[in-house]
Design a protein around this motif. Structure first.
Motif, PDB file in Angstrom:
ATOM      1  N   VAL A   1      84.562  60.076  37.326  1.00 22.66           N
ATOM      2  CA  VAL A   1      83.199  60.663  37.361  1.00 22.66           C
ATOM      3  C   VAL A   1      82.446  60.435  36.292  1.00 22.66           C
ATOM      4  O   VAL A   1      82.829  60.877  35.062  1.00 22.66           O
ATOM      5  CB  VAL A   1      83.218  62.240  37.839  1.00 22.66           C
ATOM      6  CG1 VAL A   1      81.748  62.745  37.676  1.00 22.66           C
ATOM      7  CG2 VAL A   1      84.272  62.450  38.982  1.00 22.66           C
ATOM      8  N   CYS A   2      81.213  59.866  36.355  1.00 21.02           N
ATOM      9  CA  CYS A   2      80.452  59.327  35.397  1.00 21.02           C
ATOM     10  C   CYS A   2      79.138  59.992  35.359  1.00 21.02           C
ATOM     11  O   CYS A   2      78.209  59.998  36.425  1.00 21.02           O
ATOM     12  CB  CYS A   2      79.934  57.887  35.398  1.00 21.02           C
ATOM     13  SG  CYS A   2      81.762  56.704  35.485  1.00 21.02           S
ATOM     14  N   PRO A   3      78.638  60.674  34.358  1.00 24.35           N
ATOM     15  CA  PRO A   3      77.378  61.533  34.549  1.00 24.35           C
ATOM     16  C   PRO A   3      76.163  60.495  34.392  1.00 24.35           C
ATOM     17  O   PRO A   3      76.360  59.741  33.639  1.00 24.35           O
ATOM     18  CB  PRO A   3      77.208  62.375  33.234  1.00 24.35           C
ATOM     19  CG  PRO A   3      78.258  61.577  32.339  1.00 24.35           C
ATOM     20  CD  PRO A   3      79.343  60.970  33.299  1.00 24.35           C
ATOM     21  N   ILE A   4      75.268  61.031  34.968  1.00 25.18           N
ATOM     22  CA  ILE A   4      73.817  59.994  34.941  1.00 25.18           C
ATOM     23  C   ILE A   4      72.708  61.096  34.226  1.00 25.18           C
ATOM     24  O   ILE A   4      72.452  61.817  35.006  1.00 25.18           O
ATOM     25  CB  ILE A   4      73.545  59.483  36.208  1.00 25.18           C
ATOM     26  CG1 ILE A   4      74.482  58.578  36.817  1.00 25.18           C
ATOM     27  CG2 ILE A   4      72.000  58.823  36.190  1.00 25.18           C
ATOM     28  CD1 ILE A   4      73.913  57.874  38.481  1.00 25.18           C
ATOM     29  N   TYR A   5      72.263  60.832  33.197  1.00 26.73           N
ATOM     30  CA  TYR A   5      71.408  61.664  32.400  1.00 26.73           C
ATOM     31  C   TYR A   5      70.061  61.140  32.854  1.00 26.73           C
ATOM     32  O   TYR A   5      69.579  59.959  32.838  1.00 26.73           O
ATOM     33  CB  TYR A   5      71.712  61.549  30.838  1.00 26.73           C
ATOM     34  CG  TYR A   5      73.221  61.972  30.619  1.00 26.73           C
ATOM     35  CD1 TYR A   5      73.424  63.532  30.462  1.00 26.73           C
ATOM     36  CD2 TYR A   5      74.299  61.405  30.233  1.00 26.73           C
ATOM     37  CE1 TYR A   5      74.497  63.783  30.047  1.00 26.73           C
ATOM     38  CE2 TYR A   5      75.356  61.592  30.151  1.00 26.73           C
ATOM     39  CZ  TYR A   5      75.492  62.815  29.684  1.00 26.73           C
ATOM     40  OH  TYR A   5      76.896  63.068  29.461  1.00 26.73           O
ATOM     41  N   GLY A   6      69.326  62.333  32.968  1.00 26.57           N
ATOM     42  CA  GLY A   6      67.814  62.128  33.155  1.00 26.57           C
ATOM     43  C   GLY A   6      67.277  61.402  34.404  1.00 26.57           C
ATOM     44  O   GLY A   6      66.389  60.691  34.315  1.00 26.57           O
TER      45      GLY A   6
END
Length: 179
Positions: free
Chosen positions: A34-39
């Motif tokens: 799981v990879c976060p996507i910021y903004g």
């Protein structure tokens, strides 16, 4: 067997295998990164396979409920069509396939997050049977969107409706939801 029936069976098997595990635990158990996507204000999430590793990209700006629904939706992509890069489909104009795969992942999330007895909770809203709840009440109870509740209702086995004293008006309302 229809695609909807197949998804329902897959979800039932997953629930047996993973019993009371959270979505995050299931993802870890399956080796999905799981990879976060910021903004990111464009997408809630996306699924991609790269070098035989499955990735789910998740927008960090989501509420806990949206995060759960999105992770479950993306898990659906990873199970139902693991070799299809939805991240890539979103960037091209492949709307037919994108819609098909998105609808399947939505159905997977609805089946995974909502129980079949949902009609017992919502029927009274349409039919004035008991203390029924609105679709929005059910969505709030289950911490999902109203859209997911409608997807679940549309995929219910019609024979489940027979045990209720449904008026013709109620049946016609449910039929407009394709259930």
């Amino acid at each position: 067997m229809s695609s909807n029936e197949r998804i329902k069976i897959i979800v039932k098997r997953l629930k047996i295998i993973y019993k009371n595990m959270s979505i995050e635990e299931i993802l870890r158990e399956r080796g999905i990164v799981v990879c976060p996507i910021y903004g990111c204000n464009i997408s809630k999430g996306a699924y991609k396979m790269y070098d035989d590793i499955q990735y789910i990209f998740i927008n960090t700006d989501l509420s806990p409920e949206e995060r759960l629904e999105t992770l479950t939706h993306e898990l659906g992509h990873s199970i139902l069509h693991p070799d299809v890069d939805t991240y890539e489909l979103k960037s091209c104009n492949c709307t037919y396939f994108l819609n098909k795969y998105e609808n399947q992942a939505d159905l997977f999330a609805a089946e995974f997050l909502l129980h079949d007895n949902i009609i017992e909770n919502i029927c009274g809203c349409f039919c004035e049977v008991g203390d029924g709840k609105s679709i929005y009440d059910i969505a709030n109870d289950y911490k999902v969107t109203a859209e997911l509740v409608l997807i679940k209702l549309s995929n219910l086995d019609k024979s489940k409706l027979n045990k209720f004293d449904l008026t013709l008006d109620c049946i016609s309302v449910l039929n407009t939801l394709n259930c």
